[in-house]
Write a protein that holds these residues in place. Structure first.
Motif, PDB file in Angstrom:
ATOM      1  N   GLN A  15       0.755  -1.174  -0.090  1.00  0.00           N
ATOM      2  CA  GLN A  15      -0.113   0.075   0.039  1.00  0.00           C
ATOM      3  C   GLN A  15       0.862   1.394  -0.026  1.00  0.00           C
ATOM      4  O   GLN A  15       0.582   2.193  -0.560  1.00  0.00           O
ATOM      5  N   SER A  16       2.189   1.160   0.613  1.00  0.00           N
ATOM      6  CA  SER A  16       2.805   2.315   0.771  1.00  0.00           C
ATOM      7  C   SER A  16       3.574   2.655  -0.556  1.00  0.00           C
ATOM      8  O   SER A  16       3.745   3.645  -0.806  1.00  0.00           O
ATOM      9  N   ILE A  17       3.655   1.693  -1.337  1.00  0.00           N
ATOM     10  CA  ILE A  17       4.295   1.699  -2.720  1.00  0.00           C
ATOM     11  C   ILE A  17       3.319   2.055  -3.677  1.00  0.00           C
ATOM     12  O   ILE A  17       3.735   3.048  -4.554  1.00  0.00           O
ATOM     13  N   ASN A  18       2.386   1.612  -3.809  1.00  0.00           N
ATOM     14  CA  ASN A  18       1.494   1.810  -4.964  1.00  0.00           C
ATOM     15  C   ASN A  18      -0.021   2.045  -4.659  1.00  0.00           C
ATOM     16  O   ASN A  18      -0.980   2.494  -5.516  1.00  0.00           O
ATOM     17  N   GLY A  19      -0.253   2.237  -3.307  1.00  0.00           N
ATOM     18  CA  GLY A  19      -1.532   2.655  -2.922  1.00  0.00           C
ATOM     19  C   GLY A  19      -2.534   1.565  -2.997  1.00  0.00           C
ATOM     20  O   GLY A  19      -3.864   1.931  -2.732  1.00  0.00           O
ATOM     21  N   VAL A  20      -2.274   0.452  -3.539  1.00  0.00           N
ATOM     22  CA  VAL A  20      -3.366  -0.545  -3.705  1.00  0.00           C
ATOM     23  C   VAL A  20      -3.366  -1.416  -2.317  1.00  0.00           C
ATOM     24  O   VAL A  20      -2.403  -2.031  -2.004  1.00  0.00           O
ATOM     25  N   ARG A  21      -4.631  -1.362  -1.531  1.00  0.00           N
ATOM     26  CA  ARG A  21      -4.622  -2.013  -0.361  1.00  0.00           C
ATOM     27  C   ARG A  21      -4.610  -3.343  -0.382  1.00  0.00           C
ATOM     28  O   ARG A  21      -4.128  -4.111   0.522  1.00  0.00           O
ATOM     29  N   GLY A  22      -5.385  -4.169  -1.205  1.00  0.00           N
ATOM     30  CA  GLY A  22      -5.390  -5.422  -1.318  1.00  0.00           C
ATOM     31  C   GLY A  22      -5.785  -6.347  -2.423  1.00  0.00           C
ATOM     32  O   GLY A  22      -5.204  -6.018  -3.521  1.00  0.00           O
ATOM     33  N   VAL A  23      -6.745  -7.312  -2.380  1.00  0.00           N
ATOM     34  CA  VAL A  23      -7.062  -7.917  -3.194  1.00  0.00           C
ATOM     35  C   VAL A  23      -8.577  -8.277  -3.813  1.00  0.00           C
ATOM     36  O   VAL A  23      -9.366  -7.854  -3.136  1.00  0.00           O
ATOM     37  N   ALA A  24      -8.474  -8.963  -4.999  1.00  0.00           N
ATOM     38  CA  ALA A  24      -9.784  -9.097  -5.489  1.00  0.00           C
ATOM     39  C   ALA A  24     -10.386 -10.362  -5.225  1.00  0.00           C
ATOM     40  O   ALA A  24      -9.735 -11.352  -5.239  1.00  0.00           O
ATOM     41  N   LYS A  25     -11.655 -10.520  -4.544  1.00  0.00           N
ATOM     42  CA  LYS A  25     -12.250 -11.644  -4.170  1.00  0.00           C
ATOM     43  C   LYS A  25     -13.114 -12.274  -5.361  1.00  0.00           C
ATOM     44  O   LYS A  25     -13.794 -11.679  -5.854  1.00  0.00           O
ATOM     45  N   ILE A  26     -12.844 -13.415  -5.630  1.00  0.00           N
ATOM     46  CA  ILE A  26     -13.064 -14.116  -6.970  1.00  0.00           C
ATOM     47  C   ILE A  26     -14.435 -14.790  -6.942  1.00  0.00           C
ATOM     48  O   ILE A  26     -15.562 -14.757  -7.758  1.00  0.00           O
ATOM     49  N   GLY A  27     -14.710 -15.531  -5.601  1.00  0.00           N
ATOM     50  CA  GLY A  27     -15.982 -16.226  -5.288  1.00  0.00           C
ATOM     51  C   GLY A  27     -15.951 -17.421  -5.044  1.00  0.00           C
ATOM     52  O   GLY A  27     -16.669 -18.241  -4.428  1.00  0.00           O
ATOM     53  N   HIS A  28     -14.711 -18.165  -5.581  1.00  0.00           N
ATOM     54  CA  HIS A  28     -14.654 -19.783  -5.272  1.00  0.00           C
ATOM     55  C   HIS A  28     -14.058 -19.847  -3.836  1.00  0.00           C
ATOM     56  O   HIS A  28     -13.417 -18.809  -3.323  1.00  0.00           O
ATOM     57  N   VAL A  29     -14.368 -21.201  -3.196  1.00  0.00           N
ATOM     58  CA  VAL A  29     -13.655 -21.329  -2.092  1.00  0.00           C
ATOM     59  C   VAL A  29     -12.905 -22.480  -2.413  1.00  0.00           C
ATOM     60  O   VAL A  29     -13.284 -23.560  -3.039  1.00  0.00           O
ATOM     61  N   LEU A  30     -11.681 -22.610  -1.789  1.00  0.00           N
ATOM     62  CA  LEU A  30     -10.607 -23.555  -1.960  1.00  0.00           C
ATOM     63  C   LEU A  30     -10.454 -24.490  -0.698  1.00  0.00           C
ATOM     64  O   LEU A  30     -10.428 -23.888   0.425  1.00  0.00           O
ATOM     65  N   HIS A  31     -10.713 -25.922  -0.793  1.00  0.00           N
ATOM     66  CA  HIS A  31     -10.509 -27.019   0.196  1.00  0.00           C
ATOM     67  C   HIS A  31      -9.263 -27.543  -0.121  1.00  0.00           C
ATOM     68  O   HIS A  31      -9.356 -28.016  -1.299  1.00  0.00           O
ATOM     69  N   ARG A  32      -8.782 -27.895   1.238  1.00  0.00           N
ATOM     70  CA  ARG A  32      -7.715 -28.478   0.874  1.00  0.00           C
ATOM     71  C   ARG A  32      -7.282 -29.507   2.010  1.00  0.00           C
ATOM     72  O   ARG A  32      -7.757 -29.312   3.325  1.00  0.00           O
ATOM     73  N   ALA A  33      -6.672 -30.956   1.718  1.00  0.00           N
ATOM     74  CA  ALA A  33      -6.560 -31.758   2.499  1.00  0.00           C
ATOM     75  C   ALA A  33      -5.068 -32.628   2.144  1.00  0.00           C
ATOM     76  O   ALA A  33      -4.723 -32.714   0.812  1.00  0.00           O
ATOM     77  N   LEU A  34      -4.469 -33.278   3.216  1.00  0.00           N
ATOM     78  CA  LEU A  34      -3.730 -34.218   2.904  1.00  0.00           C
ATOM     79  C   LEU A  34      -4.021 -35.545   3.366  1.00  0.00           C
ATOM     80  O   LEU A  34      -4.205 -35.786   4.488  1.00  0.00           O
ATOM     81  N   LEU A  35      -4.254 -36.364   2.436  1.00  0.00           N
ATOM     82  CA  LEU A  35      -4.816 -37.908   2.791  1.00  0.00           C
ATOM     83  C   LEU A  35      -3.859 -38.944   2.579  1.00  0.00           C
ATOM     84  O   LEU A  35      -2.932 -38.991   1.642  1.00  0.00           O
ATOM     85  N   PRO A  36      -3.794 -39.885   3.530  1.00  0.00           N
ATOM     86  CA  PRO A  36      -2.661 -40.939   3.507  1.00  0.00           C
ATOM     87  C   PRO A  36      -3.184 -41.742   2.274  1.00  0.00           C
ATOM     88  O   PRO A  36      -4.639 -42.231   2.171  1.00  0.00           O
TER      89      PRO A  36
END
Length: 217
Positions: free
Chosen positions: A5-26
């Motif tokens: 934000q201090s460099i280019n004034g852009v605070r954050g990110v754009a939310k796409i709407g998808h939700v990501l689920h992650r797991a490590l399965l044996p």
């Protein structure tokens, strides 16, 4: 990122709407018919799953992207084929987070500070290039710093060289997400195209990602 934000004034990110689920399965807990030694992509209406082996072949890293942010993981795959349903049904302490993309801005440097990696060009994970782009940043920044002792000049050169490529990755990842989650009739066209596309041609279409050279201008 406060520095972003201090460099280019852009605070954050754009939310796409998808939700990501992650797991490590044996892998030992999964069906013996599962091809765990290859990267596998599953496409279902409103969602997709990618999985591949990690941990010396003992674990399966599974990432499921769900279009409906209000649906839980299991609800999203009720109509999936049996092999995929069994993977998603494994109780493994699934983590989840919303899919974000860094807001586009070509200004990554100011004074003696420079942004790299996700802070500069965070992308959707559908091309699996987040860490790779950060490593490429390190290579390009190292070259720029070796060519001059002027930090402002080096950072400016790095920014100029890296922005077009990272922006292309951002756009391609976003487009791939749309293709994976396409609705009819685009879904039917997508499936037909996948059926007739040879693996060699598919890899050729991704060559621009994997054949990158640090000395390219």
């Amino acid at each position: 990122s406060t520095i972003r934000q201090s460099i280019n004034g852009v605070r954050g990110v754009a939310k796409i709407g998808h939700v990501l689920h992650r797991a490590l399965l044996p892998i030992s807990s999964l069906s013996s018919e599962l091809e765990a030694d290859v990267v596998t992509l599953w496409l279902v209406p409103g969602a997709h799953v990618v999985h591949y082996a990690v941990g010396n072949g003992k674990l399966l890293n599974v990432v499921a992207s769900v279009e409906n942010p209000h649906a839980n993981l299991h609800q999203s795959f009720l109509k999936a084929c049996e092999p995929l349903s069994k993977i998603v049904a494994v109780p493994a302490g699934w983590s989840q987070w919303p899919a974000f993309e860094a807001m586009t801005n070509s200004i990554w440097t100011k004074h003696n500070s420079v942004l790299v990696g996700d802070a500069a060009h965070g992308s959707l994970p559908y091309l699996a290039q987040g860490a790779a782009m950060a490593l490429e940043d390190a290579c390009q920044l190292s070259l720029a710093l070796n060519r001059t002792r002027d930090l402002v000049e080096a950072f400016s050169t790095f920014e100029r060289l890296r922005f077009p490529r990272t922006r292309k990755v951002q756009m391609a990842s976003r487009q791939l997400g749309k293709i994976y989650h396409a609705g009819n009739p685009l879904r039917l066209a997508r499936n037909a195209m996948l059926q007739v596309t040879r693996p060699s041609r598919f890899l050729a279409q991704l060559a621009w990602i994997y054949d990158w050279n640090c000395n390219e201008k």
